[in-house]
Design a protein around this motif. Structure first.
Motif, PDB file in Angstrom:
ATOM      1  N   THR A   1     -14.828  37.017 -28.524  1.00 25.57           N
ATOM      2  CA  THR A   1     -15.551  36.186 -29.497  1.00 25.57           C
ATOM      3  C   THR A   1     -16.265  37.046 -30.534  1.00 25.57           C
ATOM      4  O   THR A   1     -16.294  36.706 -31.726  1.00 25.57           O
ATOM      5  CB  THR A   1     -16.561  35.282 -28.770  1.00 25.57           C
TER       6      THR A   1
ATOM      7  N   THR B   1     -15.836  36.574 -34.492  1.00 22.93           N
ATOM      8  CA  THR B   1     -16.965  36.017 -35.237  1.00 22.93           C
ATOM      9  C   THR B   1     -17.560  37.011 -36.221  1.00 22.93           C
ATOM     10  O   THR B   1     -17.911  36.646 -37.352  1.00 22.93           O
ATOM     11  CB  THR B   1     -18.048  35.528 -34.254  1.00 22.93           C
TER      12      THR B   1
ATOM     13  N   LEU C   1     -20.103  25.444 -37.437  1.00 18.92           N
ATOM     14  CA  LEU C   1     -19.328  26.320 -36.559  1.00 18.92           C
ATOM     15  C   LEU C   1     -18.234  25.493 -35.894  1.00 18.92           C
ATOM     16  O   LEU C   1     -18.520  24.539 -35.177  1.00 18.92           O
ATOM     17  CB  LEU C   1     -20.234  26.952 -35.499  1.00 18.92           C
TER      18      LEU C   1
ATOM     19  N   VAL D   1     -15.017  25.879 -33.374  1.00 19.49           N
ATOM     20  CA  VAL D   1     -14.179  26.641 -32.450  1.00 19.49           C
ATOM     21  C   VAL D   1     -12.953  25.787 -32.178  1.00 19.49           C
ATOM     22  O   VAL D   1     -13.045  24.699 -31.600  1.00 19.49           O
ATOM     23  CB  VAL D   1     -14.923  26.990 -31.149  1.00 19.49           C
TER      24      VAL D   1
ATOM     25  N   TYR E   1     -15.618  26.114 -25.081  1.00 22.26           N
ATOM     26  CA  TYR E   1     -17.082  26.053 -25.092  1.00 22.26           C
ATOM     27  C   TYR E   1     -17.709  27.390 -24.707  1.00 22.26           C
ATOM     28  O   TYR E   1     -18.810  27.714 -25.161  1.00 22.26           O
ATOM     29  CB  TYR E   1     -17.579  24.930 -24.182  1.00 22.26           C
TER      30      TYR E   1
ATOM     31  N   TYR F   1     -17.620  29.077 -27.989  1.00 22.61           N
ATOM     32  CA  TYR F   1     -18.643  28.494 -28.878  1.00 22.61           C
ATOM     33  C   TYR F   1     -20.033  29.042 -28.551  1.00 22.61           C
ATOM     34  O   TYR F   1     -20.813  29.389 -29.445  1.00 22.61           O
ATOM     35  CB  TYR F   1     -18.653  26.967 -28.754  1.00 22.61           C
ATOM     36  N   ARG F   2     -20.341  29.112 -27.255  1.00 20.84           N
ATOM     37  CA  ARG F   2     -21.657  29.598 -26.807  1.00 20.84           C
ATOM     38  C   ARG F   2     -21.956  30.974 -27.398  1.00 20.84           C
ATOM     39  O   ARG F   2     -23.040  31.235 -27.917  1.00 20.84           O
ATOM     40  CB  ARG F   2     -21.643  29.634 -25.281  1.00 20.84           C
TER      41      ARG F   2
ATOM     42  N   ARG G   1     -22.082  31.031 -31.392  1.00 25.14           N
ATOM     43  CA  ARG G   1     -23.368  30.496 -31.874  1.00 25.14           C
ATOM     44  C   ARG G   1     -24.481  31.525 -31.700  1.00 25.14           C
ATOM     45  O   ARG G   1     -25.323  31.702 -32.590  1.00 25.14           O
ATOM     46  CB  ARG G   1     -23.708  29.207 -31.140  1.00 25.14           C
TER      47      ARG G   1
ATOM     48  N   SER H   1     -21.467  21.293 -35.648  1.00 22.59           N
ATOM     49  CA  SER H   1     -20.523  21.943 -34.728  1.00 22.59           C
ATOM     50  C   SER H   1     -19.304  21.054 -34.509  1.00 22.59           C
ATOM     51  O   SER H   1     -19.390  19.826 -34.593  1.00 22.59           O
ATOM     52  CB  SER H   1     -21.185  22.195 -33.368  1.00 22.59           C
TER      53      SER H   1
ATOM     54  N   VAL I   1     -15.804  21.392 -31.743  1.00 21.79           N
ATOM     55  CA  VAL I   1     -15.069  22.174 -30.745  1.00 21.79           C
ATOM     56  C   VAL I   1     -13.896  21.345 -30.248  1.00 21.79           C
ATOM     57  O   VAL I   1     -14.070  20.190 -29.843  1.00 21.79           O
ATOM     58  CB  VAL I   1     -15.973  22.567 -29.556  1.00 21.79           C
TER      59      VAL I   1
ATOM     60  N   CYS J   1      -7.569  30.766 -29.527  1.00 23.44           N
ATOM     61  CA  CYS J   1      -8.517  29.961 -30.292  1.00 23.44           C
ATOM     62  C   CYS J   1      -8.788  30.639 -31.617  1.00 23.44           C
ATOM     63  O   CYS J   1      -8.355  31.758 -31.873  1.00 23.44           O
ATOM     64  CB  CYS J   1      -9.827  29.781 -29.516  1.00 23.44           C
TER      65      CYS J   1
ATOM     66  N   VAL K   1     -12.186  30.975 -34.592  1.00 25.63           N
ATOM     67  CA  VAL K   1     -13.578  30.711 -34.945  1.00 25.63           C
ATOM     68  C   VAL K   1     -13.651  30.524 -36.455  1.00 25.63           C
ATOM     69  O   VAL K   1     -13.175  31.379 -37.216  1.00 25.63           O
ATOM     70  CB  VAL K   1     -14.503  31.863 -34.498  1.00 25.63           C
TER      71      VAL K   1
END
Length: 331
Positions: free
Chosen positions: A236, A240, A257, A259, A271, A274-275, A278, A291, A293, A305, A307
């Motif tokens: 990630t 990001t 954001l 994802v 998720y 995403y965590r 973020r 957001s 997702v 995935c 971002v």
């Protein structure tokens, strides 16, 4: 290859037919040539929005036809640009007398074919403008494109421009909004596994169980580098940070954001991504104001995935929040 298909050459036709049957309250399916338009036809006096591209990225684009987003979508063959003879009638179907905006991902075939269709529409007296989406920060000039690719940021362009059209903005204003979104959105993706195009029958590229591809394109185009598999937080960070740095995000910025899953990754894993994404954004001082997702711009069954970060302002936030009712996005 195990897929729930019949004849590989009929996958798109049968899938779009099923989509139309499932969402007949939202869309009408046209078969010769193939395109999808809003049920009930174009709304008079409203700017029409048309997008499209190769199939295999569902719900993009047909899944975003409906109130607050697209008026028509043109699915090509798997990973293949739609042809002008399908884009042109889709443009006519989307025209409510206020002109039509083409939203085109930056792939050479898409750009050329939408340009040709716009010329055909112009000959029929329909004013057409185009916005090229090129949000992928991973590479320039890949196998399919001159310049940056258009990927998951396309969802933000279609949603926000769609809301501007729905509220009654004219063609120049809707085009300007779409261009503003594109100028403020960036994306980067990763593949954990390849996907298999039905008519090919073999994976579109090779990755060992121990490898991942950072910066992959949605057609399986090569990314920035191939590396050993790593924990989710490290991956990630690799996605990001380049997005944030390319946009220059920091300080007082408010962002959306997104994802996005590539089709084969569980929501639970998205998720996790995403965590961390973020946390990275907030560590730069940004506020994640909105957001999203889920699987929105996929690559068949590819595991992976992307971002996406969109810098928001008050108007873009209002347009993002505006009502939308499509098969794949609704609030």
């Amino acid at each position: 290859m195990k897929k729930l298909i019949n004849d590989p050459s009929r996958v798109v036709d049968e899938s779009v037919e099923g989509f139309g049957l499932a969402h007949a309250d939202l869309v009408a399916v046209h078969t010769d040539p193939i395109f999808v338009s809003r049920a009930g036809g174009a709304r008079q006096g409203k700017v029409g929005l048309v997008s499209g591209g190769g199939s295999g990225h569902e719900p993009l684009h047909a899944g975003f036809v409906g109130l607050g987003m697209l008026d028509a979508a043109v699915p090509g063959a798997m990973f293949t640009s739609p042809t002008p003879d399908a884009i042109a009638p889709a443009t006519v179907a989307a025209n409510g007398g206020a002109g039509v905006l083409h939203i085109v991902k930056n792939y050479t075939g898409d750009v050329l074919n939408f340009e040709t269709a716009a010329e055909l529409a112009d000959a029929d007296g329909i004013e057409v403008r185009s916005v090229i989406v090129n949000d992928d920060v991973a590479v320039e000039d890949s196998l399919y494109t001159a310049g940056r690719r258009g990927v998951a940021g396309t969802v933000a362009v279609e949603k926000i421009a769609g809301a501007a059209a729905e509220r009654g903005d004219d063609l120049a204003a809707v085009t300007a909004i779409a261009e503003r979104v594109n100028a403020n959105v960036r994306s980067m993706g990763v593949a954990l596994s390849a996907c298999t195009v039905p008519h090919a029958g073999v994976p579109s590229f090779e990755l060992t169980e121990a490898e991942i591809e950072i910066g992959i394109g949605i057609h399986g185009e090569p990314g920035r580098r191939r590396i050993p598999m790593a924990p989710a937080d490290e991956i990630t960070e690799m996605l990001t940070t380049p997005v944030i740095e390319d946009l220059g995000i920091g300080g007082s910025d408010q962002v959306l954001l997104l994802v996005n899953g590539m089709g084969g990754t569980p929501l639970s894993e998205l998720y996790v991504v995403y965590r961390t994404a973020r946390r990275i954004l907030e560590g730069r001082g940004a506020t994640v104001a909105r957001s999203l997702v889920g699987n929105y711009v996929t690559s068949l069954e590819m595991q992976g995935c992307s971002v996406t970060v969109l810098r928001l302002d008050d108007e873009l936030t209002t347009l993002w929040d505006a009502p939308v009712h499509t098969a794949a996005l609704r609030w």
